[in-house]
Design a protein around this motif. Structure first.
Motif, PDB file in Angstrom:
ATOM      1  N   THR A  80       0.832  -1.196   0.000  1.00 43.54           N
ATOM      2  CA  THR A  80       0.000   0.000   0.000  1.00 43.54           C
ATOM      3  C   THR A  80       0.877   1.261   0.000  1.00 43.54           C
ATOM      4  O   THR A  80       1.919   1.302   0.655  1.00 43.54           O
ATOM      5  CB  THR A  80      -0.934   0.014   1.224  1.00 43.54           C
ATOM      6  OG1 THR A  80      -1.696   1.215   1.216  1.00 43.54           O
ATOM      7  CG2 THR A  80      -0.158  -0.051   2.530  1.00 43.54           C
ATOM      8  N   GLY A 114      -4.007   2.643   3.019  1.00 42.37           N
ATOM      9  CA  GLY A 114      -5.315   2.034   2.801  1.00 42.37           C
ATOM     10  C   GLY A 114      -5.185   0.672   2.145  1.00 42.37           C
ATOM     11  O   GLY A 114      -4.093   0.135   1.967  1.00 42.37           O
ATOM     12  N   ARG A 149     -11.209  -5.482   4.910  1.00 45.04           N
ATOM     13  CA  ARG A 149     -11.405  -4.108   5.385  1.00 45.04           C
ATOM     14  C   ARG A 149     -12.131  -4.104   6.736  1.00 45.04           C
ATOM     15  O   ARG A 149     -11.802  -3.336   7.639  1.00 45.04           O
ATOM     16  CB  ARG A 149     -12.216  -3.308   4.364  1.00 45.04           C
ATOM     17  CG  ARG A 149     -11.433  -2.926   3.111  1.00 45.04           C
ATOM     18  CD  ARG A 149     -12.317  -2.132   2.160  1.00 45.04           C
ATOM     19  NE  ARG A 149     -11.602  -1.773   0.945  1.00 45.04           N
ATOM     20  CZ  ARG A 149     -10.826  -0.699   0.839  1.00 45.04           C
ATOM     21  NH1 ARG A 149     -10.683   0.135   1.858  1.00 45.04           N
ATOM     22  NH2 ARG A 149     -10.211  -0.437  -0.302  1.00 45.04           N
ATOM     23  N   ASP A 161     -10.169   0.667  11.325  1.00 46.12           N
ATOM     24  CA  ASP A 161      -9.575   1.951  10.954  1.00 46.12           C
ATOM     25  C   ASP A 161      -8.063   1.960  11.127  1.00 46.12           C
ATOM     26  O   ASP A 161      -7.429   2.989  10.920  1.00 46.12           O
ATOM     27  CB  ASP A 161     -10.180   3.075  11.799  1.00 46.12           C
ATOM     28  CG  ASP A 161     -11.660   3.257  11.506  1.00 46.12           C
ATOM     29  OD1 ASP A 161     -12.387   3.600  12.451  1.00 46.12           O
ATOM     30  OD2 ASP A 161     -12.060   3.033  10.352  1.00 46.12           O
ATOM     31  N   ALA A 208      -4.232   1.029  10.280  1.00 52.00           N
ATOM     32  CA  ALA A 208      -3.388   0.599   9.180  1.00 52.00           C
ATOM     33  C   ALA A 208      -2.171  -0.125   9.711  1.00 52.00           C
ATOM     34  O   ALA A 208      -1.392  -0.631   8.980  1.00 52.00           O
ATOM     35  CB  ALA A 208      -2.968   1.784   8.352  1.00 52.00           C
TER      36      ALA A 208
END
Length: 635
Positions: free
Chosen positions: A545, A549, A628, A633, A635
């Motif tokens: 990434t 995200g 996801r 939230d 990463a």
């Protein structure tokens, strides 16, 4: 993970009665054998006759392991295990009653016959002792359960030796009666507790038992060699018995000649044995904490290294004769350098626990339940051979005039060579060690859902978001089974690193435009790995990434699933998410120069989250949505 404790098993009926039974069995065996030695002194037997017994008795006890282990393994496979444990503890009552008559009549021939029968009873119980654990424990409890069993066994052996040695000293003229009463009472207690063990189904109730010892022994040995990792784990456990036998057999002479123990007194020897046993028990218990409740075979190389390091230091701590003799325990501890020897004996034991507990857990986790008891029967046969070999090595060293420290030095070197050989045969041990060390040095790792959702056996595809260059290493340290990672071929081909990737059996892949032939070979390799029942991990984003995200999942995973479904062997897909790695120096958050700086946080928190397996024709979009969701939230 920290909320769990292996000691909670000691409060549960599924484990506690079993734990007590195996501990009582080990305790009673050693009470009995030491009480026989006590009887020899009680009868005023000469030193030559005692030496003859010291050679004959272990041989009598171990012969049944060679003759009947294979049959015992088949019986343990065929019968319901709780019933078999009750049968074996009932046998113990009968055998110890015979031994009690031997003590009362002061008959050594009768005691030796009972000793042979005790070996036979232990042979029958052996395959049940470890094969029952996978049936009563969850996969994430195997390491902790084995640690408790090893701790219990070590302390029981030590306690039994001390108790058996004290019976005749405490009871005096009533020593034979006290020994007879003690061994029968312990056997009855074990039988009563065995009846409280819950039912444990047979592994192979339809198995036809072969009663010819030789061909059946060869058959179970071949079965145990079927899987390289299991085969070499068994070799490692047998080496543990070789290592431990040499250490413990040398301690009596070492305590007197090199530690300065008083002649005719066993106090310093018992102290040295206690340090080794307590260390082994402590190391066994620490395995669960260090492994984060997985079957972490990365601890095995660590254990081997520590065993050799502390044994080597023990040699240098006291290579020659003791400067002062006639010491008791307090006198020894007052001598210069005694603390170093105490630490060495404890350290050898601790790292021995690190070495052996994951090996037992590996055998249990990788062996089919229908073969478990027979594989442990093969282990017992091989262990017996290594114990005999260790005794012969000890005798040979004595004939060559080697001192105990010299033999310790040779054993430390041999341990390094044997460990290196095992790790070369199965590089998975070393790779797990490297990933375990690196990940736990760099991060504080938390794992959720892996033990519940990654299958213990059989094929599965693991899909995960791709955050950093450390992703595969973190996942490898979190998943107890070996994983075949699919990785970009340019990274796979980096000099030096390529050897590591090949050893880890990674699968290199290229894009369709770059190298269609290599891409096809990659999909063929993935299909073959899944056909063999292995785990395959892919990063469907296709690249790291760039913004923290999750990029769109590519359709490669659909192609993999379509091939397995078309072949009539559909596999589940386990979604996983990495959290916390975007802030690491190994992601693309910084420029190349920025990534060369030290990490922002020492041992940053990293989390691996696994979700429930998905079955059937799963789309890349559905998998992306699930990952996801698992990532949330972070990463």
């Amino acid at each position: 993970m920290a909320a769990h404790s292996q000691f909670a098993l000691l409060t549960q009926r599924r484990f506690l009665p079993y734990f007590i039974v195996q501990a009582l069995g080990a305790f009673n065996d050693n009470v009995y054998r030491q009480a026989i030695i006590g009887l020899l002194f009680f009868l005023g037997v000469s030193a030559e006759e005692r030496s003859t017994y010291a050679v004959i008795a272990p041989a009598i006890f171990i012969v049944p392991y060679f003759l009947f282990s294979a049959i015992a393994g088949q019986v343990a496979e065929k019968l319901e295990k709780q019933r078999l444990i009750v049968v074996t503890t009932t046998m113990e009552i009968v055998i110890m009653s015979l031994a009690a008559v031997g003590f009362l009549l002061q008959s050594m021939p009768l005691l030796l016959v009972a000793l042979f029968c005790t070996g036979l009873q232990s042979t029958l119980f052996g395959p049940v002792k470890y094969s029952v654990l996978p049936a009563i424990l969850k996969p994430e409890e195997l390491t902790g359960g084995n640690g408790l069993v090893e701790m219990g066994t070590s302390i029981s052996i030590l306690g039994g030796m001390i108790t058996g040695g004290l019976i005749f000293q405490v009871a005096g003229a009533h020593g034979p009666e006290a020994a007879a009463a003690a061994i029968v009472a312990l056997a009855i207690a074990g039988n009563l507790v065995a009846r409280m063990i819950p039912r444990v189904d047979a592994g192979a109730p339809d198995l036809k038992i072969g009663w010819n010892p030789l061909p059946e022994s060869l058959a179970v040995l071949r079965m145990a060699r079927a899987q390289p990792a299991v085969r070499n784990a068994i070799l490692g456990v047998s080496w543990f018995w070789f290592f431990g036998t040499i250490i413990t057999s040398q301690l009596p002479g070492y305590a007197e000649l090199h530690l300065g123990g008083a002649s005719g007194s066993a106090s310093l020897y018992i102290c040295a044995l206690a340090l080794f046993s307590i260390g082994t028990g402590t190391g066994s218990l620490l395995c669960e904490k260090l492994s984060a409740r997985t079957v972490e075979i990365g601890l095995v190389p660590l254990g081997a290294a520590g065993m050799s390091a502390f044994l080597l230091d023990l040699y240098f701590a006291r290579p020659g004769a003791a400067p002062v003799t006639g010491l008791d325990v307090a006198g020894f501890l007052a001598q210069p350098g005694s603390l170093r020897i105490v630490v060495d004996l404890l350290g050898i034991g601790v790292f021995t626990g690190f070495f052996v507990v994951p090996l037992f857990a590996l055998i249990q986790s990788r062996t089919p339940s229908s073969q478990m008891s027979r594989v442990f029967a093969a282990l017992n046969i091989q262990n017996s051979g290594f114990i005999v070999l260790a005794a012969l090595v000890g005798l040979g060293a004595g004939m060559l005039g080697w001192s105990s420290p010299t033999l310790f030095l040779a054993l430390a070197i041999a341990n390094v060579l044997v460990a290196a050989w095992i790790f070369a045969l199965v590089p998975e041990f070393l790779m797990r060690f490297l990933s375990w060390v690196l990940v736990r040095v760099l991060y504080r790792l938390r794992v959720r859902g892996v033990e519940a959702h990654v299958p213990d056996e059989g094929a599965a595809v693991i899909v995960c978001n791709h955050v950093s260059y450390m992703d595969a290493l973190v996942l490898a340290a979190s998943i107890p089974r070996p994983v075949r990672f699919v990785m970009y071929y340019r990274i796979f081909d980096i000099p030096v690193m390529s050897w590591i990737f090949r050893t880890a059996r990674a699968i290199p892949i290229a894009g369709a435009r770059e190298d269609p032939a290599r891409m096809q070979r990659a999909f063929d390799a993935i299909d073959a790995a899944l056909a063999e029942g292995e785990l395959v991990c892919i990063f469907p984003e296709g690249a790291l990434t760039k913004d923290g995200g999750i990029a769109t999942f590519k359709s490669g995973v659909e192609r993999i699933l379509a091939r397995t479904a078309a072949a009539g062997r559909p596999v589940p897909v386990v979604p996983m998410a990495l959290r916390g790695l975007w802030a690491s120096m190994w992601s693309r958050r910084d420029s190349r120069l920025g990534r060369m700086r030290v990490p922002r946080r020492l041992r940053a928190r990293v989390e691996v989250v696994a979700g429930a397996p998905l079955h059937g024709a799963v789309s890349a979009e559905a998998l992306e949505a699930r990952v996801r969701e698992l990532r949330g939230d972070a990463a």
